[in-house]
Scaffold this motif. Structure first.
Motif, PDB file in Angstrom:
ATOM      1  N   ASN A 170      57.953  39.134  45.380  1.00  9.70           N
ATOM      2  CA  ASN A 170      57.868  38.768  46.336  1.00  9.70           C
ATOM      3  C   ASN A 170      58.444  39.822  47.000  1.00  9.70           C
ATOM      4  O   ASN A 170      59.788  40.238  47.210  1.00  9.70           O
ATOM      5  CB  ASN A 170      58.223  37.545  46.431  1.00  9.70           C
ATOM      6  N   HIS A 172      60.462  23.438  47.530  1.00  9.47           N
ATOM      7  CA  HIS A 172      60.690  24.139  48.406  1.00  9.47           C
ATOM      8  C   HIS A 172      59.703  25.493  48.976  1.00  9.47           C
ATOM      9  O   HIS A 172      58.779  25.147  49.311  1.00  9.47           O
ATOM     10  CB  HIS A 172      61.800  25.490  46.983  1.00  9.47           C
ATOM     11  N   LEU A 216      62.739  32.063  38.553  1.00  9.74           N
ATOM     12  CA  LEU A 216      63.048  32.791  40.312  1.00  9.74           C
ATOM     13  C   LEU A 216      64.790  34.072  39.644  1.00  9.74           C
ATOM     14  O   LEU A 216      65.654  33.514  39.507  1.00  9.74           O
ATOM     15  CB  LEU A 216      62.910  31.230  41.113  1.00  9.74           C
ATOM     16  N   SER A 242      62.352  38.759  46.201  1.00  5.82           N
ATOM     17  CA  SER A 242      62.666  37.973  44.841  1.00  5.82           C
ATOM     18  C   SER A 242      61.456  38.372  43.860  1.00  5.82           C
ATOM     19  O   SER A 242      60.579  38.648  43.911  1.00  5.82           O
ATOM     20  CB  SER A 242      62.439  36.742  45.057  1.00  5.82           C
ATOM     21  N   HIS A 300      55.910  23.744  49.016  1.00  5.32           N
ATOM     22  CA  HIS A 300      55.282  23.212  47.974  1.00  5.32           C
ATOM     23  C   HIS A 300      56.426  22.740  47.026  1.00  5.32           C
ATOM     24  O   HIS A 300      57.517  23.195  47.408  1.00  5.32           O
ATOM     25  CB  HIS A 300      54.285  24.238  47.707  1.00  5.32           C
ATOM     26  N   ARG A 330      63.181  40.393  52.420  1.00  8.10           N
ATOM     27  CA  ARG A 330      63.862  39.623  51.554  1.00  8.10           C
ATOM     28  C   ARG A 330      62.977  40.129  49.773  1.00  8.10           C
ATOM     29  O   ARG A 330      62.120  40.275  50.135  1.00  8.10           O
ATOM     30  CB  ARG A 330      63.811  38.662  51.542  1.00  8.10           C
ATOM     31  N   PHE A 375      56.037  32.709  36.556  1.00  9.30           N
ATOM     32  CA  PHE A 375      56.184  30.929  36.321  1.00  9.30           C
ATOM     33  C   PHE A 375      55.033  30.833  35.287  1.00  9.30           C
ATOM     34  O   PHE A 375      54.566  31.860  34.460  1.00  9.30           O
ATOM     35  CB  PHE A 375      54.670  30.358  37.411  1.00  9.30           C
ATOM     36  N   ASP A 430      55.619  24.212  42.556  1.00 17.45           N
ATOM     37  CA  ASP A 430      55.256  25.038  42.046  1.00 17.45           C
ATOM     38  C   ASP A 430      54.458  24.480  40.634  1.00 17.45           C
ATOM     39  O   ASP A 430      54.634  23.050  40.507  1.00 17.45           O
ATOM     40  CB  ASP A 430      56.341  26.362  40.833  1.00 17.45           C
ATOM     41  N   LEU A 451      56.933  31.471  52.522  1.00 14.61           N
ATOM     42  CA  LEU A 451      56.103  30.669  52.205  1.00 14.61           C
ATOM     43  C   LEU A 451      56.637  29.379  52.500  1.00 14.61           C
ATOM     44  O   LEU A 451      57.438  29.185  52.858  1.00 14.61           O
ATOM     45  CB  LEU A 451      57.049  31.322  50.611  1.00 14.61           C
ATOM     46  N   PHE A 473      49.561  32.529  48.340  1.00 13.19           N
ATOM     47  CA  PHE A 473      48.923  32.095  47.773  1.00 13.19           C
ATOM     48  C   PHE A 473      47.208  32.284  47.992  1.00 13.19           C
ATOM     49  O   PHE A 473      46.425  32.042  47.339  1.00 13.19           O
ATOM     50  CB  PHE A 473      49.088  30.481  46.941  1.00 13.19           C
ATOM     51  N   TYR A 499      59.113  40.097  51.477  1.00 18.86           N
ATOM     52  CA  TYR A 499      59.119  39.273  52.762  1.00 18.86           C
ATOM     53  C   TYR A 499      59.589  40.163  53.912  1.00 18.86           C
ATOM     54  O   TYR A 499      60.941  40.542  53.924  1.00 18.86           O
ATOM     55  CB  TYR A 499      59.732  37.684  52.362  1.00 18.86           C
ATOM     56  N   VAL A 519      60.235  29.248  51.612  1.00 19.39           N
ATOM     57  CA  VAL A 519      61.139  30.353  51.962  1.00 19.39           C
ATOM     58  C   VAL A 519      61.020  31.131  53.296  1.00 19.39           C
ATOM     59  O   VAL A 519      59.719  30.623  53.797  1.00 19.39           O
ATOM     60  CB  VAL A 519      60.876  31.441  51.265  1.00 19.39           C
ATOM     61  N   LEU A 555      65.224  30.520  50.635  1.00 20.53           N
ATOM     62  CA  LEU A 555      65.236  29.743  49.953  1.00 20.53           C
ATOM     63  C   LEU A 555      65.571  28.088  50.259  1.00 20.53           C
ATOM     64  O   LEU A 555      67.013  28.537  50.052  1.00 20.53           O
ATOM     65  CB  LEU A 555      65.221  30.443  48.664  1.00 20.53           C
ATOM     66  N   ARG A 564      54.871  37.297  53.822  1.00 18.76           N
ATOM     67  CA  ARG A 564      55.549  38.062  52.656  1.00 18.76           C
ATOM     68  C   ARG A 564      54.117  38.772  52.074  1.00 18.76           C
ATOM     69  O   ARG A 564      52.542  38.530  52.045  1.00 18.76           O
ATOM     70  CB  ARG A 564      55.366  36.923  51.702  1.00 18.76           C
ATOM     71  N   ALA A 606      59.721  35.608  41.297  1.00 16.32           N
ATOM     72  CA  ALA A 606      59.338  34.487  40.011  1.00 16.32           C
ATOM     73  C   ALA A 606      57.814  34.317  39.223  1.00 16.32           C
ATOM     74  O   ALA A 606      57.087  34.904  39.356  1.00 16.32           O
ATOM     75  CB  ALA A 606      58.310  33.566  41.522  1.00 16.32           C
TER      76      ALA A 606
HETATM   77  O1  LIG Z   1      60.572  33.970  47.241  1.00 14.20           O
HETATM   78  C1  LIG Z   1      61.385  32.716  46.225  1.00 14.20           C
HETATM   79  O2  LIG Z   1      62.974  32.366  46.392  1.00 14.20           O
HETATM   80  C2  LIG Z   1      60.826  32.147  46.059  1.00 14.20           C
HETATM   81  C3  LIG Z   1      59.591  32.135  45.774  1.00 14.20           C
HETATM   82  C4  LIG Z   1      58.248  31.082  45.136  1.00 14.20           C
HETATM   83  O3  LIG Z   1      58.592  29.927  45.714  1.00 14.20           O
HETATM   84  C5  LIG Z   1      57.058  31.309  44.874  1.00 14.20           C
HETATM   85  O4  LIG Z   1      56.619  32.358  44.761  1.00 14.20           O
HETATM   86  O5  LIG Z   1      56.813  30.250  44.298  1.00 14.20           O
END
Ligand SMILES: O=C(O)CCC(=O)C(=O)O
Ligand SMILES: [Fe+2]
Length: 243
Positions: free
Chosen positions: A99, A174, A125, A186, A116, A184, A190, A118, A113, A18, A101, A176, A134, A29, A188
């Protein structure tokens, strides 16, 4: 690297976390972001041709799910549909992060990650169904989120829902973890209000026994505070609005 950008306003961007400029330890990541910002940009239309149709089909379905769930959150508090339709801010803003990783040679040194919550309203997700990582903070203990099946979503309630419900629903902290052997992935998504939206506890949820816990903030200012800070543990982003 053509797409590299730290701006949340870029229609399509690639970044390594971020806010890398604020990190003491680099997060592990890579993320490709698509940003649908009504009246300003539609990153899904500008997605690389190789995946454009897939990301568009995906987001169109997930947006419907997010809007249904968002409404149900307020229905579950006994609010009438008429009130929800007129007084609860819409969530027209969509940011999708894919994402990746990579395996990390020394997982104890960093996180995929950091911790934090969100910042928008809710997150849909799609976690990796095979590689864990996670974790949520449940009453001070980090608990792994175990996959239910390959097609299950995890829904995160985010800061603006906590503010709107005056804390009746809490946004979830949460993080990661990294993995020494396996990569890995994912996705996400938002969902949040427009930048000029003022977010405050809903008046219908405030009374003498439930005084407001949060002040009214412009979502743009809330987002800017998040984007210009280090990733904040302990749901620290909420301090920006806490009374
Ligand atoms: O990769 C994940 O499982 C969580 C990603 C996440 O929390 C985010 O992108 O804000
Ligand atoms: Fe998150």
């Amino acid at each position: 690297m053509r797409l590299h950008s730290q701006s949340f306003r870029a229609p399509v961007s690639y970044s390594t976390s971020f806010n890398p400029s604020m990190e003491r330890v680099r997060e592990w990541r890579d993320t490709l972001f698509f940003n649908r910002f009504p009246g300003f940009c539609d990153g899904f239309k500008e997605a690389p041709a190789i995946c454009r149709k897939e990301v568009q089909d995906y987001i169109n379905e997930v947006e419907k799910l997010a809007r249904t769930l968002y409404k149900m959150i307020f229905q579950s508090l006994g609010l009438e549909n008429k009130y929800i339709n007129t007084d609860v801010p819409d969530i027209p803003r969509t940011l999708m992060g894919i994402n990746y990783y990579p395996p990390c040679p020394n997982p104890s040194l960093t996180l995929g990650l950091g911790s934090h919550s969100d910042v928008s309203c809710l997150t849909v997700l799609h976690p990796d169904s095979e590689v864990l990582g996670l974790e949520i903070n449940h009453k001070g203990t980090w608990v792994p989120v175990l996959p239910v099946d390959a097609s299950a979503f995890v829904i995160n309630l985010a800061d603006q829902v906590e503010i709107l419900t005056n804390g009746k629903y809490r946004s979830i902290e949460h993080r990661v973890l990294t993995n020494g052997e396996k990569a890995r992935m994912s996705i996400a998504c938002f969902f949040g209000p427009l930048e000029e939206t003022v977010v405050a506890p809903l008046p219908v949820l405030i009374d003498g026994n439930n005084p407001p816990k949060y002040r009214a903030t412009l979502f743009k200012d809330y987002n800017r505070n998040f984007a210009s800070s280090r990733l904040q543990p302990n749901r620290g982003t909420l301090d920006f609005a806490r009374i």
